[in-house]
Design a protein around this motif. Sequence first.
Motif, PDB file in Angstrom:
ATOM      1  N   ASN A   1      13.904  -6.968  -7.277  1.00 46.87           N
ATOM      2  CA  ASN A   1      13.956  -6.055  -6.133  1.00 46.87           C
ATOM      3  C   ASN A   1      12.739  -5.142  -6.109  1.00 46.87           C
ATOM      4  N   LEU A   2      12.546  -4.509  -4.977  1.00 47.64           N
ATOM      5  CA  LEU A   2      11.412  -3.612  -4.762  1.00 47.64           C
ATOM      6  C   LEU A   2      11.843  -2.146  -4.774  1.00 47.64           C
ATOM      7  N   GLY A   3      13.082  -1.898  -5.185  1.00 47.92           N
ATOM      8  CA  GLY A   3      13.565  -0.524  -5.274  1.00 47.92           C
ATOM      9  C   GLY A   3      14.231   0.001  -4.014  1.00 47.92           C
TER      10      GLY A   3
ATOM     11  N   GLU B   1       4.789   6.535  -1.191  1.00 47.95           N
ATOM     12  CA  GLU B   1       5.240   7.175   0.045  1.00 47.95           C
ATOM     13  C   GLU B   1       6.761   7.174   0.098  1.00 47.95           C
ATOM     14  N   SER B   2       7.297   8.164   0.746  1.00 49.84           N
ATOM     15  CA  SER B   2       8.747   8.263   0.904  1.00 49.84           C
ATOM     16  C   SER B   2       9.132   7.722   2.289  1.00 49.84           C
ATOM     17  N   PHE B   3      10.013   6.724   2.302  1.00 49.44           N
ATOM     18  CA  PHE B   3      10.499   6.173   3.570  1.00 49.44           C
ATOM     19  C   PHE B   3      11.842   5.497   3.321  1.00 49.44           C
ATOM     20  N   ALA B   4      12.597   5.317   4.390  1.00 50.10           N
ATOM     21  CA  ALA B   4      13.887   4.634   4.286  1.00 50.10           C
ATOM     22  C   ALA B   4      13.617   3.148   4.098  1.00 50.10           C
ATOM     23  N   PHE B   5      14.207   2.552   3.058  1.00 49.97           N
ATOM     24  CA  PHE B   5      13.880   1.189   2.646  1.00 49.97           C
ATOM     25  C   PHE B   5      15.184   0.468   2.326  1.00 49.97           C
ATOM     26  N   LEU B   6      15.421  -0.652   2.994  1.00 48.13           N
ATOM     27  CA  LEU B   6      16.685  -1.362   2.887  1.00 48.13           C
ATOM     28  C   LEU B   6      16.474  -2.834   2.561  1.00 48.13           C
TER      29      LEU B   6
ATOM     30  N   GLU C   1       0.834  -1.205   0.000  1.00 49.79           N
ATOM     31  CA  GLU C   1       0.000   0.000   0.000  1.00 49.79           C
ATOM     32  C   GLU C   1       0.868   1.254   0.000  1.00 49.79           C
ATOM     33  N   ARG C   2       1.902   1.229   0.806  1.00 49.35           N
ATOM     34  CA  ARG C   2       2.781   2.405   0.896  1.00 49.35           C
ATOM     35  C   ARG C   2       3.589   2.610  -0.384  1.00 49.35           C
ATOM     36  N   LEU C   3       4.035   1.498  -0.999  1.00 48.83           N
ATOM     37  CA  LEU C   3       4.757   1.611  -2.269  1.00 48.83           C
ATOM     38  C   LEU C   3       3.813   2.081  -3.382  1.00 48.83           C
ATOM     39  N   ASP C   4       2.603   1.528  -3.413  1.00 47.58           N
ATOM     40  CA  ASP C   4       1.610   1.934  -4.419  1.00 47.58           C
ATOM     41  C   ASP C   4       1.282   3.418  -4.301  1.00 47.58           C
TER      42      ASP C   4
END
Length: 101
Positions: A34-36, A17-22, A11-14
């Motif tokens: 990968n999911l970016g 949204e901007s967030f730190a993602f590792l 939901e957040r990727l769709d």
Amino acid sequence: MEDITVEELKERLDNKESFAFLDVREEWEYEEDNLGANNIPLSQLPNALGELEEYKDQELIVHCRSGARSGNAKKFLETKGFTKVRNVLGGIMAYRELEEE
């Protein structure tokens, strides 16, 4: 901090949204799919803490293939003072299964 479900992550990727993602999988796994997220393999995490310093008090979502390595990454980062680390439950495997539904 509470872990995150693949439904919430999707939901957040769709919603872009901007967030730190590792992503803590190995580089070859990341290249395959990968999911970016930023890719720092779990084995390299201790040497890459400087790259993540800005996220110490921000939400940092971590994922791997199934959730095991990212769970270890979460525990490690918490010992280094990161306060809002969330593990993606089920990892990229569960995420891709969700997309197929």
